[in-house]
Design a protein around this motif. Structure first.
Motif, PDB file in Angstrom:
ATOM      1  N   THR A   1     101.461  13.233   4.181  1.00  0.00           N
ATOM      2  CA  THR A   1     100.345  13.860   4.132  1.00  0.00           C
ATOM      3  C   THR A   1     100.544  15.209   3.218  1.00  0.00           C
ATOM      4  O   THR A   1     101.571  15.732   3.201  1.00  0.00           O
ATOM      5  CB  THR A   1      99.839  14.255   5.331  1.00  0.00           C
ATOM      6  N   ALA A   2      99.162  15.632   2.995  1.00  0.00           N
ATOM      7  CA  ALA A   2      99.319  16.738   2.323  1.00  0.00           C
ATOM      8  C   ALA A   2      97.959  17.669   2.073  1.00  0.00           C
ATOM      9  O   ALA A   2      97.128  16.717   2.348  1.00  0.00           O
ATOM     10  CB  ALA A   2      99.839  16.883   0.865  1.00  0.00           C
TER      11      ALA A   2
ATOM     12  N   SER B   1     106.639   9.457   5.245  1.00  0.00           N
ATOM     13  CA  SER B   1     106.759  10.767   4.758  1.00  0.00           C
ATOM     14  C   SER B   1     108.253  10.984   4.060  1.00  0.00           C
ATOM     15  O   SER B   1     108.368  12.042   3.447  1.00  0.00           O
ATOM     16  CB  SER B   1     106.832  11.638   6.019  1.00  0.00           C
TER      17      SER B   1
ATOM     18  N   VAL C   1      99.087  23.879  -2.165  1.00  0.00           N
ATOM     19  CA  VAL C   1      99.416  22.638  -1.253  1.00  0.00           C
ATOM     20  C   VAL C   1     100.261  23.047  -0.187  1.00  0.00           C
ATOM     21  O   VAL C   1     101.328  23.745  -0.084  1.00  0.00           O
ATOM     22  CB  VAL C   1     100.303  21.765  -2.198  1.00  0.00           C
ATOM     23  N   SER C   2      99.963  22.385   1.009  1.00  0.00           N
ATOM     24  CA  SER C   2     100.613  22.702   2.062  1.00  0.00           C
ATOM     25  C   SER C   2     100.976  21.304   2.699  1.00  0.00           C
ATOM     26  O   SER C   2     100.166  20.236   2.925  1.00  0.00           O
ATOM     27  CB  SER C   2      99.810  23.198   3.224  1.00  0.00           C
ATOM     28  N   THR C   3     102.403  21.124   2.879  1.00  0.00           N
ATOM     29  CA  THR C   3     102.712  19.882   3.163  1.00  0.00           C
ATOM     30  C   THR C   3     104.196  19.853   3.856  1.00  0.00           C
ATOM     31  O   THR C   3     104.978  20.863   3.589  1.00  0.00           O
ATOM     32  CB  THR C   3     102.975  18.853   2.065  1.00  0.00           C
TER      33      THR C   3
ATOM     34  N   LEU D   1     102.546  12.851  -4.686  1.00  0.00           N
ATOM     35  CA  LEU D   1     102.097  14.382  -4.636  1.00  0.00           C
ATOM     36  C   LEU D   1     102.224  15.149  -5.862  1.00  0.00           C
ATOM     37  O   LEU D   1     101.434  15.895  -6.192  1.00  0.00           O
ATOM     38  CB  LEU D   1     103.008  15.158  -3.425  1.00  0.00           C
TER      39      LEU D   1
END
Length: 872
Positions: free
Chosen positions: A79-80, A132, A155-157, A141
């Motif tokens: 997820t991101a 993941s 981007v936060s992942t 991504l």
């Protein structure tokens, strides 16, 4: 004339034999270390690093149970959260449409509400079709970021452990700067320039061997991986310095080889004793309930072991190799004498201990109120990495994303739906995500549809739908529905879609292309959702809460969630997992671990010091000083109102007690030695002048190592460890230099009164012929002597004395210097089997003369003290 045989051959001490073997076999050890370093340079990359704090929680903790359960039951997809800044709403919608066409994206969460569009920024929550830990998720991504390269994208992942990669990059310049700092410190504190490469090669070998053997643990924590090498250097630098100083001392009268052998034989027991206090502090960390303590302690103890091996086995050969160059590169010491410190200690001995006691009491109460935190959300770091910057910008526009996972037994969709409804009625809950409330094709996934409703939804003939439902009932062995009629039979949407897709794939059902396309799209989305939210035995829902990650209100609501869940499911089968539960569990372990580390490190170090000083009073005084430094260190955050990551206190206090106590030991040991031949004022002045170079060398390395980690790391826990280790070492140095001497002056009688040394009878040895003597000699020698002597002779001397001299001493003065307890035979022959007490009064074989001549006895020193006190 040489006698045919000797009555007894004096044996060489075992330690000298060991030292001789090491020095003479130095080429063998060079080869072994070279092979080991080459292997470790390769194997260092084999070590796996664990970046989750929760992974080290005890197995019984709820968070740990939940993480293990989710690994076993559910699939975690990549997820991101992608934020695009400086765009209008129309452009945000266009980007969303383009992302939905991406075949790598399983689900895209976006709408025109302020949850996804705010302040001219759009937030897209993306779930990929890959797990993941699959490299394809990272590749997907990167494709998304490339497609948005014309925009301001953040981007936060958690995929790919970006924080770990960034931390590894941050540690590279820290290590380089640390080496430069060590080089500068060694140049300033050395006596020969050529000893610096000896010390650096020794440090480098130990560090590489330590790093290259971490793979044997399988996985180590990111804390151990980041700070072990830097802390190893700071903790073990004393060992090499002690050996090097011993060598230089012996080399004043001996050749390079002999000096190296004698120095090594003396350094091995001395250094081994010194490392016991450091290891003792680390052993206390191994008793922590929280696993990172044991992980870091194990890595550091192993690193200290390799430091000892490098000093004992590699460094002697290096001294032999660089010895001639060391003789040629001697220089004046850059460290000044600090007579003022000793004079200050003597002048303030009556009131500084009282002030220190008062400060200790205040610091104790303040450090008990230290604002500890158990997550990163409330910590501030000197620098921020790109992930932290992205998270900060996303939080600024859309708030923090805090959710708790609730796991419960699967199979009852109605109970799940009611549970979600009850949770969403709580004011602290923003929304929930589960199979029971996730909509697709206009229905919740768990809504039950009849055959007619399903035929209308999928646009298939009713007869086909009836046949499908009949096949489902047969497959489900629900024959009652076949008897009662299929028309009233209803099946959850997710189940019938999955069943229909399987039937089509096996060729039992044929659909039009457009119907099949809708079915496949629905099936793929539902498969991702089912894998995410439903396992073999458990289901889970994501509960998004409008609360900070930690705090009493948050922890209380976790209990409330349990109460709601227990209405529908058994108490022991409701499991909560998330950042908030992790921080609650960390808080619960901290109370116990803090006591264990504090008490454990004190007891272990106390045991070592008891056998070192053979006194009960001395260890208590030394530990009081260092424990006071620890309390003052963690009282400062209370005064400054700065949050402290809990792990910093546990690790720093153990390291501080184990390592900084060495500074106190150096001063206390030298002071007690000096007091045998000096008055108190002179003893304390000479003690501080002797100890200052050692303390400033080791202490400055520890301070700068901690300072670099604290100022150049963006990780909250690593940064805190460095900051408070540096600050604590500075406080310890100040206290041992400007408070401990006064305490020793005042507590000298306490130390003597609590001493438990015992007198052990010594049997005098007798030999005749050619006899080699090594050691402190007390007795008679009758014969021709060749060698060095440092002592007092009662009798007649006829000898050629070179490289020194001899002089007649006044008989009255000699009476104070001769070992009066030694029993001499009347006939002047060699005594055999005569036993004498082994007391400290006998250790006068070698006296150090000061500028005024031979030192006075202890009794005279005490008389001088009393006179000095009267003058004061």
């Amino acid at each position: 004339m040489e006698p045919e045989e000797t009555e007894q051959v004096t044996k060489q001490s075992p330690m000298l034999k060991v030292a001789t073997f090491i020095v003479d076999r130095r080429n063998l050890f060079f080869l072994l270390f070279a092979l080991g370093m080459i292997f470790c340079a390769i194997s260092a990359s084999w070590t796996k690093v664990e970046n989750s704090l929760a992974a080290y929680l005890p197995d019984s903790m709820e968070t740990r149970v939940g993480l293990d359960l989710m690994d076993e039951q559910f699939v975690t997809y990549g997820t991101a959260r992608v934020m695009v800044m400086n765009i209008d709403l129309e452009k945000a919608n266009d980007i969303a449409d383009e992302l939905r066409k991406n075949s790598d994206i399983a689900m895209l969460s976006y709408n025109e509400t302020t949850d996804h569009y705010n302040n001219f920024s759009a937030l897209y929550s993306i779930t990929f079709n890959y797990k993941s830990d699959d490299d394809k998720a990272l590749e997907a991504l990167e494709k998304v970021k490339e497609s948005l390269s014309d925009y301001d994208v953040y981007v936060s992942t958690s995929m790919g452990d970006p924080q770990a990669a960034l931390l590894a990059e941050e540690m590279k310049p820290i290590r380089i700067i640390a080496v430069l700092v060590v080089l500068i410190v060694l140049l300033l504190t050395s006596q020969t320039y050529a000893e610096v490469p000896v010390l650096l090669i020794t440090f480098a070998a130990a560090a590489l061997l330590s790093a290259g053997t971490n793979f044997q643990f399988g996985t180590i924590s990111f804390v151990s991986n980041s700070v072990t090498i830097v802390l190893q250097l700071a903790l073990s630098v004393d060992y090499a310095v002690i050996f090097c100083n011993r060598y230089k001392e012996e080399h004043q009268t001996l050749g390079i080889r002999e000096a190296c052998i004698v120095a090594l034989s003396k350094a091995i027991p001395e250094i081994s004793s010194s490392c016991l206090t450091t290891v003792g502090g680390l052993l206390a960390m191994m008793m922590m309930q929280y696993g990172i303590g044991s992980d870091l302690a194990t890595c550091l103890i192993k690193s200290i072991f390799f430091s000892l091996m490098s000093v004992f086995l590699l460094m002697p050969g290096l001294l032999m190799l660089f010895g001639p160059l060391m003789d040629k590169t001697k220089h004046k010491s850059f460290i000044p004498r600090i007579d003022f410190a000793g004079k200050f200690a003597f002048a303030t001995r009556k009131f500084v201990p009282i002030i220190f006691l008062a400060v200790m009491v205040v610091a104790f109460f303040l450090q008990n109120k230290c604002p500890y935190v158990f997550g990163y959300s409330l910590l501030k770091t000197p620098i921020k990495n790109e992930v932290q910057i992205a998270d900060g910008l996303i939080e600024e526009s859309f708030g923090r994303n805090n959710f708790v996972v609730m796991c419960f037994p699967k199979g009852n969709y109605e109970s799940e739906k009611k549970l979600i409804a009850d949770l969403e009625r709580e004011p602290q809950v923003d929304h929930c995500m589960g199979l029971g409330n996730t909509k697709l094709m206009g229905h919740n996934l768990t809504d039950k549809l009849t055959a007619r409703e399903f035929s209308e939804l999928m646009d298939v003939d009713y007869e086909v739908a009836e046949l499908l439902y009949t096949a489902y009932a047969v497959n489900d062995e629900n024959y009652a529905k076949l008897v009662n009629g299929i028309s009233t039979y209803s099946i959850p949407l997710i189940d019938v879609i999955m069943f229909l897709y399987d039937e089509v794939q096996e060729g039992y059902v044929t659909l039009d292309d457009d119907v099949y396309d809708r079915l496949k799209k629905a099936h793929d989305t539902m498969l991702v959702l089912r894998n995410m939210l439903e396992g073999e035995e458990y289901s889970r829902i994501l509960v998004y809460i409008d609360l900070p990650q930690e705090g009493e209100e948050t922890f209380a609501f976790l209990d409330r969630m349990h109460e709601i869940g227990e209405v529908y499911y058994p108490e022991d089968q409701i499991i909560l997992t998330g950042d908030s539960t992790s921080q609650r569990d960390l808080k619960n372990t901290f109370a116990r671990d803090n006591i264990i580390v504090t008490v454990g490190s004190i007891l272990i170090v106390l045991a070592v010091l008891l056998f070192t000083f053979m006194s009960a009073g001395m260890p208590l005084l030394l530990i009081a000083v260092i424990e006071g430094a620890i309390w003052i260190n963690f009282a400062t955050p209370t005064l400054q109102q700065n949050n402290v990551f809990f792990m910093c206190e546990l690790i720093v206090s153990a390291v501080q007690m184990g390592a900084n106590i060495d500074y106190a030991i150096v001063i206390a040991g030298r002071f007690m030695e000096n007091r045998k031949v000096m008055d108190r004022k002179e003893a304390v002045i000479e003690t501080l002048n002797f100890a200052f170079p050692t303390i400033i060398t080791s202490g400055s390395m520890m301070v700068f190592a901690g300072l670099l980690i604290g100022r150049l790391s963006s990780n909250g826990s690593i940064c805190g460890i460095g900051k408070y280790l540096s600050q604590g070492t500075i406080i310890s140095i100040i206290l041992v230099m400007f408070v401990l001497p006064q305490i020793l002056l005042i507590g000298e009688r306490i130390i003597e009164k609590t001493s438990f040394k015992v007198s052990v009878p010594i049997k005098l040895d007798r030999a005749r012929g050619y006899v080699r003597v090594d050691g402190l000699v007390r007795g008679q020698v009758n014969g021709f002597v060749v060698g060095e002597m440092h002592g007092m002779v009662k009798g007649e001397v006829n000898a050629i004395v070179s490289m020194g001299g001899m002089s007649v001493v006044d008989p009255e003065e000699a009476e104070h210097l001769l070992p009066g307890d030694v029993i001499l035979p009347d006939d002047g022959g060699t005594a055999e089997g005569v036993e004498v007490p082994d007391t400290e009064d006998l250790t006068v074989a070698e006296e150090t003369a000061n500028d005024d001549g031979v030192s006075e006895s202890t009794a005279q020193a005490d008389a001088s003290d009393r006179k000095g006190d009267a003058e004061s």
